[in-house]
Design a protein around this motif. Structure first.
Motif, PDB file in Angstrom:
ATOM      1  N   ARG A  52      -2.297  -3.338 -16.194  1.00 40.12           N
ATOM      2  CA  ARG A  52      -2.832  -4.142 -15.088  1.00 40.12           C
ATOM      3  C   ARG A  52      -1.743  -4.448 -14.071  1.00 40.12           C
ATOM      4  O   ARG A  52      -1.979  -4.410 -12.860  1.00 40.12           O
ATOM      5  N   THR A  53      -0.546  -4.746 -14.529  1.00 38.03           N
ATOM      6  CA  THR A  53       0.565  -5.035 -13.626  1.00 38.03           C
ATOM      7  C   THR A  53       0.924  -3.815 -12.800  1.00 38.03           C
ATOM      8  O   THR A  53       1.139  -3.913 -11.590  1.00 38.03           O
ATOM      9  N   GLN A  54       0.976  -2.665 -13.420  1.00 36.22           N
ATOM     10  CA  GLN A  54       1.295  -1.441 -12.685  1.00 36.22           C
ATOM     11  C   GLN A  54       0.198  -1.095 -11.676  1.00 36.22           C
ATOM     12  O   GLN A  54       0.484  -0.656 -10.566  1.00 36.22           O
ATOM     13  N   ASP A  55      -1.060  -1.312 -12.051  1.00 33.88           N
ATOM     14  CA  ASP A  55      -2.168  -1.006 -11.152  1.00 33.88           C
ATOM     15  C   ASP A  55      -2.222  -1.950  -9.956  1.00 33.88           C
ATOM     16  O   ASP A  55      -2.687  -1.584  -8.887  1.00 33.88           O
ATOM     17  N   SER A  56      -1.752  -3.178 -10.128  1.00 34.07           N
ATOM     18  CA  SER A  56      -1.851  -4.171  -9.052  1.00 34.07           C
ATOM     19  C   SER A  56      -0.669  -4.141  -8.092  1.00 34.07           C
ATOM     20  O   SER A  56      -0.658  -4.893  -7.122  1.00 34.07           O
ATOM     21  N   ARG A  57       0.290  -3.296  -8.324  1.00 32.51           N
ATOM     22  CA  ARG A  57       1.448  -3.230  -7.428  1.00 32.51           C
ATOM     23  C   ARG A  57       1.080  -2.555  -6.111  1.00 32.51           C
ATOM     24  O   ARG A  57       0.295  -1.611  -6.068  1.00 32.51           O
ATOM     25  N   VAL A  58       1.677  -3.065  -5.042  1.00 33.18           N
ATOM     26  CA  VAL A  58       1.471  -2.496  -3.718  1.00 33.18           C
ATOM     27  C   VAL A  58       2.609  -1.514  -3.463  1.00 33.18           C
ATOM     28  O   VAL A  58       3.780  -1.836  -3.663  1.00 33.18           O
ATOM     29  N   ALA A  59       2.241  -0.339  -2.974  1.00 33.19           N
ATOM     30  CA  ALA A  59       3.263   0.679  -2.726  1.00 33.19           C
ATOM     31  C   ALA A  59       4.184   0.235  -1.593  1.00 33.19           C
ATOM     32  O   ALA A  59       3.733  -0.315  -0.580  1.00 33.19           O
ATOM     33  N   GLN A  60       5.462   0.471  -1.764  1.00 30.91           N
ATOM     34  CA  GLN A  60       6.451   0.083  -0.767  1.00 30.91           C
ATOM     35  C   GLN A  60       6.633   1.221   0.238  1.00 30.91           C
ATOM     36  O   GLN A  60       6.541   2.401  -0.107  1.00 30.91           O
ATOM     37  N   GLN A  61       6.898   0.858   1.491  1.00 32.33           N
ATOM     38  CA  GLN A  61       7.147   1.863   2.516  1.00 32.33           C
ATOM     39  C   GLN A  61       8.430   2.621   2.194  1.00 32.33           C
ATOM     40  O   GLN A  61       9.344   2.065   1.585  1.00 32.33           O
ATOM     41  N   PRO A  62       8.523   3.877   2.647  1.00 34.88           N
ATOM     42  CA  PRO A  62       9.754   4.625   2.398  1.00 34.88           C
ATOM     43  C   PRO A  62      10.976   3.974   3.043  1.00 34.88           C
ATOM     44  O   PRO A  62      12.052   3.968   2.479  1.00 34.88           O
ATOM     45  N   TYR A  63      10.793   3.419   4.224  1.00 34.53           N
ATOM     46  CA  TYR A  63      11.893   2.730   4.892  1.00 34.53           C
ATOM     47  C   TYR A  63      11.436   1.303   5.124  1.00 34.53           C
ATOM     48  O   TYR A  63      10.631   1.022   6.013  1.00 34.53           O
ATOM     49  N   VAL A  64      11.927   0.367   4.342  1.00 37.18           N
ATOM     50  CA  VAL A  64      11.377  -0.986   4.320  1.00 37.18           C
ATOM     51  C   VAL A  64      11.670  -1.785   5.575  1.00 37.18           C
ATOM     52  O   VAL A  64      10.979  -2.766   5.862  1.00 37.18           O
ATOM     53  N   TYR A  65      12.658  -1.420   6.363  1.00 38.37           N
ATOM     54  CA  TYR A  65      13.015  -2.198   7.543  1.00 38.37           C
ATOM     55  C   TYR A  65      12.255  -1.741   8.792  1.00 38.37           C
ATOM     56  O   TYR A  65      12.406  -2.300   9.851  1.00 38.37           O
ATOM     57  N   GLN A  66      11.448  -0.729   8.681  1.00 35.41           N
ATOM     58  CA  GLN A  66      10.692  -0.233   9.823  1.00 35.41           C
ATOM     59  C   GLN A  66       9.343  -0.957   9.892  1.00 35.41           C
ATOM     60  O   GLN A  66       8.621  -1.051   8.914  1.00 35.41           O
ATOM     61  N   ASN A  67       9.012  -1.452  11.060  1.00 41.53           N
ATOM     62  CA  ASN A  67       7.739  -2.148  11.253  1.00 41.53           C
ATOM     63  C   ASN A  67       6.701  -1.166  11.763  1.00 41.53           C
ATOM     64  O   ASN A  67       7.007  -0.253  12.517  1.00 41.53           O
ATOM     65  N   ASN A  68       5.461  -1.383  11.377  1.00 34.80           N
ATOM     66  CA  ASN A  68       4.374  -0.534  11.839  1.00 34.80           C
ATOM     67  C   ASN A  68       3.683  -1.119  13.060  1.00 34.80           C
ATOM     68  O   ASN A  68       2.623  -0.674  13.448  1.00 34.80           O
ATOM     69  N   HIS A  69       4.237  -2.138  13.672  1.00 30.75           N
ATOM     70  CA  HIS A  69       3.599  -2.814  14.803  1.00 30.75           C
ATOM     71  C   HIS A  69       3.876  -2.093  16.086  1.00 30.75           C
ATOM     72  O   HIS A  69       4.833  -1.630  16.461  1.00 30.75           O
TER      73      HIS A  69
END
Length: 69
Positions: A52-69
């Motif tokens: 359940r813990t593994q299934d509930s994880r949100v995938a992280q972006q490849p580059y965490v400092y980049q904004n999608n805005h």
């Protein structure tokens, strides 16, 4: 393997030191076991909750400092 001319009464300095340390501090072994239990001895893993813990994880972006805005 024990050789025939081996001295059986020999005790190294390290062995004497540890015996003396245990004699001065009798609760030393209990403290060591408590430390081991704290750091190394873990409870068994519940496989359902782990899944359940593994299934509930949100995938992280490849580059965490980049904004999608």
């Amino acid at each position: 393997m024990k050789f025939s001319k081996q001295i059986s009464g020999y005790e190294s300095e390290l062995t004497k030191f540890i015996a003396e340390l245990k004699q001065k501090n009798p609760q030393l072994e209990a403290q060591q076991l408590a430390g081991r239990a704290l750091l190394w001895d873990k409870a068994p893993i519940d496989l359902d909750s782990r899944q359940r813990t593994q299934d509930s994880r949100v995938a992280q972006q490849p580059y965490v400092y980049q904004n999608n805005h």
